[in-house]
Design a protein around this motif. Structure first.
Motif, PDB file in Angstrom:
ATOM      1  N   VAL A   1      32.075  -7.793  -9.551  1.00 43.93           N
ATOM      2  CA  VAL A   1      32.750  -7.994 -10.797  1.00 43.93           C
ATOM      3  C   VAL A   1      32.295  -9.487 -11.050  1.00 43.93           C
ATOM      4  CG1 VAL A   1      34.680  -6.597 -10.451  1.00 43.93           C
ATOM      5  CG2 VAL A   1      34.853  -8.953  -9.575  1.00 43.93           C
TER       6      VAL A   1
ATOM      7  N   PRO B   1      40.701 -10.844  -9.737  1.00 47.76           N
ATOM      8  CA  PRO B   1      41.895 -10.920 -10.348  1.00 47.76           C
ATOM      9  C   PRO B   1      42.711 -11.980  -9.597  1.00 47.76           C
ATOM     10  CG  PRO B   1      41.698  -9.305  -8.489  1.00 47.76           C
ATOM     11  CD  PRO B   1      40.354  -9.962  -8.810  1.00 47.76           C
TER      12      PRO B   1
ATOM     13  N   ASP C   1      48.281  -4.818 -12.078  1.00 51.26           N
ATOM     14  CA  ASP C   1      48.166  -4.632 -13.414  1.00 51.26           C
ATOM     15  C   ASP C   1      47.245  -5.512 -14.022  1.00 51.26           C
ATOM     16  OD1 ASP C   1      50.203  -2.630 -12.956  1.00 51.26           O
ATOM     17  OD2 ASP C   1      51.680  -4.201 -13.131  1.00 51.26           O
ATOM     18  N   HIS C   2      46.175  -5.477 -13.882  1.00 54.72           N
ATOM     19  CA  HIS C   2      45.045  -6.462 -14.248  1.00 54.72           C
ATOM     20  C   HIS C   2      43.781  -5.678 -14.423  1.00 54.72           C
ATOM     21  CE1 HIS C   2      47.779  -9.895 -13.332  1.00 54.72           C
ATOM     22  NE2 HIS C   2      47.839  -9.397 -12.172  1.00 54.72           N
ATOM     23  N   ASP C   3      43.060  -5.922 -15.737  1.00 50.73           N
ATOM     24  CA  ASP C   3      41.841  -5.241 -15.810  1.00 50.73           C
ATOM     25  C   ASP C   3      40.752  -5.641 -14.593  1.00 50.73           C
ATOM     26  OD1 ASP C   3      42.750  -4.337 -18.217  1.00 50.73           O
ATOM     27  OD2 ASP C   3      42.063  -5.899 -19.207  1.00 50.73           O
ATOM     28  N   ALA C   4      40.863  -6.634 -13.907  1.00 49.51           N
ATOM     29  CA  ALA C   4      39.789  -7.014 -12.983  1.00 49.51           C
ATOM     30  C   ALA C   4      39.984  -6.048 -11.815  1.00 49.51           C
ATOM     31  CB  ALA C   4      40.235  -8.485 -12.490  1.00 49.51           C
ATOM     32  N   TRP C   5      40.953  -5.288 -11.517  1.00 51.40           N
ATOM     33  CA  TRP C   5      41.019  -4.306 -10.664  1.00 51.40           C
ATOM     34  C   TRP C   5      40.526  -2.932 -10.938  1.00 51.40           C
ATOM     35  CZ3 TRP C   5      41.448  -5.709  -5.972  1.00 51.40           C
ATOM     36  CH2 TRP C   5      42.467  -6.850  -5.384  1.00 51.40           C
ATOM     37  N   ARG C   6      40.321  -2.846 -12.441  1.00 50.78           N
ATOM     38  CA  ARG C   6      39.872  -1.300 -12.988  1.00 50.78           C
ATOM     39  C   ARG C   6      38.547  -0.866 -12.437  1.00 50.78           C
ATOM     40  NH1 ARG C   6      40.691  -1.505 -19.163  1.00 50.78           N
ATOM     41  NH2 ARG C   6      42.866  -1.903 -18.413  1.00 50.78           N
ATOM     42  N   ASN C   7      37.677  -1.626 -12.038  1.00 54.92           N
ATOM     43  CA  ASN C   7      36.571  -1.159 -11.237  1.00 54.92           C
ATOM     44  C   ASN C   7      36.275  -1.186  -9.890  1.00 54.92           C
ATOM     45  OD1 ASN C   7      35.465  -0.601 -13.956  1.00 54.92           O
ATOM     46  ND2 ASN C   7      34.888  -2.699 -14.307  1.00 54.92           N
TER      47      ASN C   7
END
Length: 688
Positions: free
Chosen positions: A14, A18, A25-31
Motif C-alpha cells: 500500500v 491505516p 473501518d478504513h479504506d487502507a485495510w481494504r486491499n
C-alpha cells in the motif's frame, strides 16, 4: 497423520498504512491480504471460534490486524505493556525474516491492545511499535504497526510467517499454518511462508544506553552515591554486533527471588542484565532430557563486571558469540558457535567458558549434537570437560550425556544415560549434582475430553532415575507418578507421589527428600499441557492456589502448606496475598543435635501492583520470613527478616525510562535505599 496445512501468503503493498486505532473501518485495510486461523493446537481439532488476520506493508512498516469472534467471555486485564503476559486473551504474529535459521520475532497484544514482544536476537528486545484494540459483544479487533527496521536479517526472497490466537477461558491456541504433530505455535518448521516483502539487508542502527543513577542509602547498603554508565551495541552486519558495557548498574530490584520451598539443590535464576541478555542466543544450545540443571555457562554466577565486551550474531545457519566480563580481580569469558541444517533436523554446538580469580582458574568445554524428524523421534549427545584448580583428576572432570525418545502432541517417552564427573562443576556453570552416573526415564500422556464433559484434560506422568557415584555407591534415585486434572470451571488439581533420595557431597549421607501431596488452583489457566513439560496450564490474572505436601526430608518428616491468591483491586490494581509454611518433625537423634523436636518456617507476603496506563506502573510489597529452614544435611540457623520494597516505572516514547525504587525485593531483608535511575536510548530501540 499427514501434513494438514503449510501455506503461502503474498503480502499486499500500500502507499500509506491505516491508523492504528483498533478499527478496520478504513479504506487502507481494504486491499490487505487476509487469512483464517482454522486449527486449535491444544484440542487438536478445528478452531471453534473464527479468527481472520490481515497483513500489508508500505515498505517501512508491516500493518497487521486480527478480527476475533469469541463465544466465551473476552478477558483483558492487563493495561501496561510487557506486564502480565499470558493471563489474557491474546493474538500474535510471528516472523522469521531470514528463514528457518534466521532470527525469530513475535508481536502480541490482548483485546484492548496492551502489547508484548520477544525475539531470539535479544531477550531484552523492546522496539518502538504500536497496537490498539476494541472490544464488542462477542468480538474484538486488534491492529498493529510494526517497523521493518526492527526485524533484522531480512531475506530478499521468502519469510516464515505465523498468525496465532490464544483464548484464555478455553485454552484454545488457534493458528494459520499447522501440522497434525504441532504443539507449539512458534515452531518455525510448521510456519507458513510470506512473499512480497523486499527489504535490503542493511546494518541496523547502533544503540547506546546511557544511565544516570542517584541513590540515598544507609551505610549497610553502601551509602548514598551517584553513578553514570553505558551499554552499547554496534552492528557490523545486518545480523551481528559488537556490544559492551562500561560501569554498568544491575540493581534489578523488581525481581523477588525469595522462596522457602524445600529442595536439596540450589535454585536456578533467570538472567536479566542487559550485557548478558543481548548475547544469550549463542550459548547453552544443548539438548538435555531429565538433566537436573547441567550447563557450563550460568551467567547469574558472574558478579557485576566493571566493563564487558562481546560479539554475537548469525550468518546463515551459524550462530556465534564471545564475551569478556572484566571485574575486580577476576575475568569471566565464553565463546560459542552452533549450526542448524536448512530443515532444522540436525544441529551441532560447541562452547567454552573460562573463569579466572585469585588462586583459581577454571575452563570448561562442551560439545553437543541433536537430531529430530520434527514429528516424533528425537535424540542428542553431549560431551563436556572441566579443567582447572579444583579439578583434581581429569578423568573425573568429564560429562557424557546421551538421550532421546518419541513424542506426539499427547504422549512422550524420553530417556537419558549420563555421567557427570566428581569434579565436573564449572565455576561459571550450573550443575545440580556432580558425581553421578546412570539413567533416567520420563513418560507423560494427556487425555483430552469432549466439550460437553466436566473435565477438559487429564495428564498422567511417570519418571524414574538411578545414579551412582565414582565409587559405585548409589548416589541419587527418584521414582514418581503424578495426575493432573483440569476441569471446565478452570480448577486444576495436581496429585503426586513417589520417593526421592540424594547423597550430598558435603557429608556423604544418603538423604530422603520425598514431598508427596496435592495442589489445587482455582482460576487456573486453561491451556492443555504441552506434554513435554508435564502438567502446566498457563496462568490467569487472579488465581488462588492451595497446596499441601508431606514426606521425608532428611532426618525427619516435613509438612509444607502453600496458599496464595490474587484479587482485582481499585480498577487496574492487583492485590496478592501469600502464606507458605514448613513444619519439620525431626527424628530423635537429629532433634538432639538442634535441641528441639520441631523446626518451623513461614513466609508471609502482601503485594499490590497498579497499571496506570500502557507505559506506567507501580508496585509495592511487604514480605516476612521467620523460623528455621528444613534440616537436610546440617542444623539450620534461625532466620527472621522483613522486606519492604516499592518500585515505579515509566517508559517515554521508546527513548527514555525512569525507575524510582525503594529497597530491593530480591534480598532477604529490607535494604534501606532509595534509587532514581534514568536511561536514555540513542539510536536503535531497546534490545535491538
Amino acid at each position: 497423520m499427514l501434513l494438514l496445512a503449510a501455506l503461502t501468503l503474498a503480502v499486499s503493498a500500500v502507499q500509506s498504512g491505516p491508523p492504528i486505532d483498533g478499527s478496520m473501518d478504513h479504506d487502507a485495510w481494504r486491499n490487505a491480504k487476509s487469512v483464517t486461523l482454522p486449527w486449535d493446537l491444544q484440542g487438536h481439532k478445528p478452531a471453534p471460534d473464527p479468527t481472520t488476520a490481515y497483513i500489508e506493508t508500505d515498505g517501512t512498516y508491516l500493518y497487521v490486524a486480527f478480527d476475533a469472534k469469541q463465544r466465551s467471555a473476552i478477558i483483558a486485564t492487563q493495561h501496561t505493556n510487557d506486564a502480565g503476559e499470558g493471563s489474557d486473551d491474546e493474538v500474535s504474529v510471528d516472523f522469521w525474516p531470514g528463514g528457518l535459521n534466521g532470527f525469530f520475532y513475535q508481536f502480541s497484544a490482548n483485546p484492548i491492545g496492551t502489547h508484548y514482544q520477544s525475539s531470539s536476537e535479544n531477550s531484552g528486545y523492546r522496539p518502538t511499535w504500536s497496537s490498539a484494540g476494541t472490544v464488542k459483544n462477542g468480538e474484538y479487533i486488534v491492529t498493529m504497526k510494526i517497523p521493518l527496521s526492527a526485524l533484522h536479517g531480512t531475506n530478499a526472497a521468502d519469510w516464515r510467517l505465523q498468525f496465532s490466537r490464544r483464548v484464555e477461558a478455553t485454552g484454545d491456541v488457534n493458528v494459520w499454518s499447522y501440522d497434525a504433530n504441532e504443539t507449539d505455535p512458534t515452531a518455525s518448521v510448521y510456519a507458513g511462508t510470506m512473499t512480497g516483502v523486499r527489504v535490503a539487508a542493511v546494518r541496523p542502527k547502533p544503540r547506546v544506553e546511557l544511565y544516570n543513577l542517584g541513590s540515598i542509602a544507609g551505610a549497610s547498603a553502601g551509602g548514598s552515591t551517584s553513578r553514570t554508565g553505558v551499554d552499547f551495541s554496534i552492528p557490523y552486519t545486518a545480523t551481528s554486533s559488537f556490544y559492551g558495557t562500561i560501569h554498568p548498574d544491575y540493581s534489578n530490584v523488581e525481581l523477588d527471588q525469595q522462596s522457602i520451598s524445600p529442595t536439596a539443590f540450589r535454585r536456578y535464576l533467570n538472567e536479566v542484565r542487559p550485557f548478558f541478555t543481548q548475547g544469550n542466543a549463542p550459548y547453552d544450545n544443548f539438548n538435555c532430557d531429565l538433566c537436573n540443571g547441567i550447563t557450563t555457562l550460568y551467567t547469574p554466577d558472574i558478579p557485576t563486571p566493571r566493563s564487558g565486551y562481546a560479539v554475537e550474531g548469525k550468518q546463515g545457519p551459524i550462530t556465534y558469540g564471545a564475551f569478556d566480563a572484566i571485574g575486580k580481580d577476576r575475568t569471566d569469558g565464553a565463546q560459542a558457535i552452533s549450526w542448524h541444517n536448512s530443515s532444522r533436523t540436525f544441529s551441532a554446538s560447541v562452547q567454552r567458558v573460562g573463569a579466572y580469580l585469585p588462586g583459581l582458574a577454571d575452563e570448561s568445554t562442551e560439545f553437543g549434537f541433536t537430531a529430530s524428524d520434527n514429528k516424533h523421534l528425537f535424540g542428542y549427545f553431549n560431551y563436556g570437560t572441566d579443567r582447572g584448580t579444583n579439578v583434581q583428576a581429569a578423568s573425573r572432570g568429564q560429562l557424557y550425556d546421551f538421550g532421546g525418545g518419541w513424542q506426539s502432541p499427547t504422549f512422550i517417552d524420553a530417556f537419558t544415560v549420563r555421567k557427570v564427573g566428581q569434579y565436573f562443576n564449572p565455576q561459571d556453570g550450573f550443575v545440580w549434582h556432580p558425581d553421578i552416573a546412570g539413567w533416567g526415564n520420563f513418560a507423560a500422556r494427556t487425555l483430552l475430553f469432549p466439550s460437553g464433559a466436566p473435565l477438559r484434560s487429564m495428564t498422567l506422568t511417570a519418571e524414574a532415575d538411578s545414579y551412582h557415584d565414582h565409587t559405585g555407591e548409589l548416589d541419587q534415585t527418584d521414582q514418581g507418578i503424578g495426575v493432573d486434572i483440569l476441569t471446565r470451571g478452570l480448577i486444576d488439581i495436581n496429585l503426586s507421589t513417589g520417593s526421592d533420595y540424594v547423597r550430598l557431597q558435603t557429608s556423604g549421607t544418603f538423604h530422603p527428600v520425598n514431598q508427596n501431596g496435592i495442589s489445587v488452583t482455582f482460576g487456573s489457566g486453561a491451556q492443555n499441557s504441552n506434554v513435554n513439560n508435564g502438567a502446566q496450564h498457563g496462568s490467569s490474572a487472579t488465581p488462588t492456589t492451595i497446596a499441601y505436601y508431606t514426606g521425608r526430608f532428611g532426618p525427619g518428616r516435613l509438612n509444607a502448606l502453600v496458599f496464595n491468591t490474587t484479587l482485582k483491586a481499585a480498577g487496574r490494581g492487583l492485590l496478592t496475598f501469600e502464606v507458605d509454611g514448613n513444619t519439620q518433625l525431626l527424628d530423635p537423634g537429629a532433634a538432639l543435635s538442634v535441641h528441639q523436636a520441631t523446626l518451623g518456617q513461614w513466609l508471609e507476603r502482601v503485594s499490590y501492583s497498579y497499571q496506570a496506563n500502557r507505559d506506567e506502573s507501580l508496585a509495592f510489597g511487604v514480605r516476612r520470613i521467620i523460623g528455621y529452614a528444613p534440616m537436610l544435611d546440617q542444623a539450620p540457623p534461625f532466620q527472621s527478616g522483613w522486606n519492604i520494597s516499592a518500585a515505579y516505572h515509566r517508559w517515554f516514547s521508546g527513548t527514555n525510562e525512569i525507575y524510582a525504587v525503594y529497597g530491593d525485593a530480591s534480598q532477604f531483608a529490607t535494604v534501606h535505599q532509595f534509587i532514581v535511575k534514568w536511561i536514555h536510548y540513542f539510536g536503535a530501540s531497546k534490545g535491538t
